[in-house]
Design a protein around this motif. Structure first.
Motif, PDB file in Angstrom:
ATOM      1  N   THR A 115       0.824  -1.210   0.000  1.00  0.00           N
ATOM      2  CA  THR A 115       0.000   0.000   0.000  1.00  0.00           C
ATOM      3  C   THR A 115       0.856   1.258   0.000  1.00  0.00           C
ATOM      4  O   THR A 115       0.549   2.221  -0.710  1.00  0.00           O
ATOM      5  N   THR A 116       1.947   1.275   0.762  1.00  0.00           N
ATOM      6  CA  THR A 116       2.779   2.484   0.782  1.00  0.00           C
ATOM      7  C   THR A 116       3.433   2.721  -0.573  1.00  0.00           C
ATOM      8  O   THR A 116       3.498   3.859  -1.050  1.00  0.00           O
ATOM      9  N   LYS A 117       3.888   1.637  -1.223  1.00  0.00           N
ATOM     10  CA  LYS A 117       4.542   1.798  -2.526  1.00  0.00           C
ATOM     11  C   LYS A 117       3.560   2.254  -3.594  1.00  0.00           C
ATOM     12  O   LYS A 117       3.845   3.158  -4.379  1.00  0.00           O
ATOM     13  N   ARG A 118       2.381   1.637  -3.643  1.00  0.00           N
ATOM     14  CA  ARG A 118       1.435   2.002  -4.700  1.00  0.00           C
ATOM     15  C   ARG A 118       0.829   3.374  -4.432  1.00  0.00           C
ATOM     16  O   ARG A 118       0.538   4.123  -5.362  1.00  0.00           O
ATOM     17  N   THR A 119       0.638   3.750  -3.155  1.00  0.00           N
ATOM     18  CA  THR A 119       0.088   5.065  -2.839  1.00  0.00           C
ATOM     19  C   THR A 119       1.049   6.172  -3.242  1.00  0.00           C
ATOM     20  O   THR A 119       0.658   7.173  -3.858  1.00  0.00           O
ATOM     21  N   ALA A 120       2.322   6.008  -2.895  1.00  0.00           N
ATOM     22  CA  ALA A 120       3.327   7.005  -3.268  1.00  0.00           C
ATOM     23  C   ALA A 120       3.453   7.112  -4.783  1.00  0.00           C
ATOM     24  O   ALA A 120       3.547   8.209  -5.344  1.00  0.00           O
ATOM     25  N   SER A 121       3.424   5.973  -5.455  1.00  0.00           N
ATOM     26  CA  SER A 121       3.556   5.976  -6.916  1.00  0.00           C
ATOM     27  C   SER A 121       2.347   6.603  -7.583  1.00  0.00           C
ATOM     28  O   SER A 121       2.472   7.281  -8.614  1.00  0.00           O
ATOM     29  N   THR A 122       1.164   6.408  -7.007  1.00  0.00           N
ATOM     30  CA  THR A 122      -0.044   7.034  -7.545  1.00  0.00           C
ATOM     31  C   THR A 122       0.031   8.550  -7.419  1.00  0.00           C
ATOM     32  O   THR A 122      -0.366   9.292  -8.329  1.00  0.00           O
ATOM     33  N   SER A 123       0.556   9.036  -6.302  1.00  0.00           N
ATOM     34  CA  SER A 123       0.735  10.479  -6.139  1.00  0.00           C
ATOM     35  C   SER A 123       1.698  11.031  -7.182  1.00  0.00           C
ATOM     36  O   SER A 123       1.468  12.103  -7.759  1.00  0.00           O
ATOM     37  N   ALA A 124       2.773  10.310  -7.431  1.00  0.00           N
ATOM     38  CA  ALA A 124       3.740  10.764  -8.436  1.00  0.00           C
ATOM     39  C   ALA A 124       3.143  10.687  -9.835  1.00  0.00           C
ATOM     40  O   ALA A 124       3.430  11.534 -10.686  1.00  0.00           O
ATOM     41  N   LEU A 125       2.317   9.675 -10.082  1.00  0.00           N
ATOM     42  CA  LEU A 125       1.622   9.593 -11.368  1.00  0.00           C
ATOM     43  C   LEU A 125       0.759  10.840 -11.570  1.00  0.00           C
ATOM     44  O   LEU A 125       0.784  11.461 -12.648  1.00  0.00           O
TER      45      LEU A 125
END
Length: 325
Positions: A115-125
């Motif tokens: 969850t932390t990895k995909r959440t951070a990556s979604t913000s960067a997306l």
């Protein structure tokens, strides 16, 4: 380097797997996922159930997603509010990654790390559509597990040379900076949000604050605001003035309009109307709508999370494992 979720390949007897998370690749995978119409995401299941030993309800959350004929997955999360006295986290979870064709379990992943990895990556997306391409400075508000991941993700897609970190204590902010000493950017712990917020290009906020930490009166033209915390309807990280001054975007309409006070409160008090929201990530990634339209525009992105992100990230990490074993 940031480690991805622990991965247990259940179709092979293999130890827990760790390697580096390539945020650029994960962000690109998420972009493709949001642009893929075949992925189906039902509403998540939310079940409160009695917990007699604690005299307080616990919660079971089930978050499924399917890419028919390809893969599927479900995140299983429990919330036990009194776990602190047992020295256990209140939120615990597992992600089960499946073959959607034959139905076998392909892998089991640690839900917190996923969850932390995909959440951070979604913000960067979102930032890739909404922040200025020349953004060179970032303010990170919050020092939890997401902070370091958000910094890694944002700096992977923008030429950021200066990062500032604010936390409830300067010691926690400094600890985040100390973990980032070998990066290509400087990282400085600060004691005041107000003193620095108007001087940076991107503001990322991931806290459990019940009241705003970001005020519209501090924002300047051209900034991008990334709000990740405030996951309940009565919590918020930015005030009404920030909404008024900004172009508002969501990760998804499905969750964004219902789950966070950063959107629900201004909708209820008339500061924001649904038709004022510019786009969600589905529309940005499939090209139906545009993100930033001018250098002076202030962009406001609210993320509440979505099961599509979990499925795409699980697929990414599984394929990384298979290619490196």
């Amino acid at each position: 380097a940031v480690s991805p979720p622990l991965l247990i390949p259940v179709d092979i007897h293999f130890p827990l797997y760790k390697s580096n998370c390539n945020f650029k690749q994960l962000i690109e995978s998420l972009k493709e996922g949001f642009a893929t119409p075949s992925i189906q995401v039902p509403m998540r299941h939310h079940h409160d159930y009695p917990n007699p030993p604690e005299d307080k309800d616990s919660t079971l959350l089930l978050m499924p997603a399917f890419n028919p004929g390809v893969d599927a997955g479900v995140k299983i999360v429990t919330v036990s509010p009194n776990n602190g006295k047992y020295n256990l986290p209140a939120i615990q979870g597992t992600y089960i990654y499946l073959d959607a064709h034959k139905g076998n379990i392909k892998a089991i992943l640690d839900a917190k790390s996923l969850t932390t990895k995909r959440t951070a990556s979604t913000s960067a997306l979102a930032s890739s559509f909404l922040s200025r391409e020349d953004s060179s400075s970032l303010l990170m508000i919050g020092t939890g597990a997401l902070a370091k991941n958000l910094i890694h993700a944002h700096t992977s897609i923008r030429p950021i040379t200066k990062v500032y970190v604010w936390g409830r204590t300067i010691e926690k902010a400094q600890a985040v900076c100390d973990s980032l000493t070998n990066e290509s950017y400087s990282c400085t712990a600060i004691t005041s949000i107000e003193d620095k917020i108007s001087k940076v290009d991107i503001i990322s906020c991931a806290t459990l604050s019940p009241t705003p930490l970001v005020f519209g009166k501090w924002l300047k033209e051209g900034q991008h605001l990334d709000l990740v915390g405030a996951y309940k309807k009565d919590m918020r990280e930015a005030d009404d003035d920030a909404i008024i001054k900004s172009s508002v975007f969501l990760d998804t309409y499905q969750g964004g309009l219902k789950e966070s006070g950063d959107i629900v409160i201004p909708l209820n008090n008339g500061t924001l109307k649904v038709e004022d929201i510019k786009a969600d990530l589905f529309e940005l990634c499939n090209g139906a709508k545009k993100g930033r339209t001018s250098e002076k525009e202030i962009t406001y992105f609210k993320s509440v999370g979505h099961a599509l992100e979990d499925l795409v990230a699980a697929s990414y990490f599984y394929n990384e494992f298979i290619s490196n074993k």
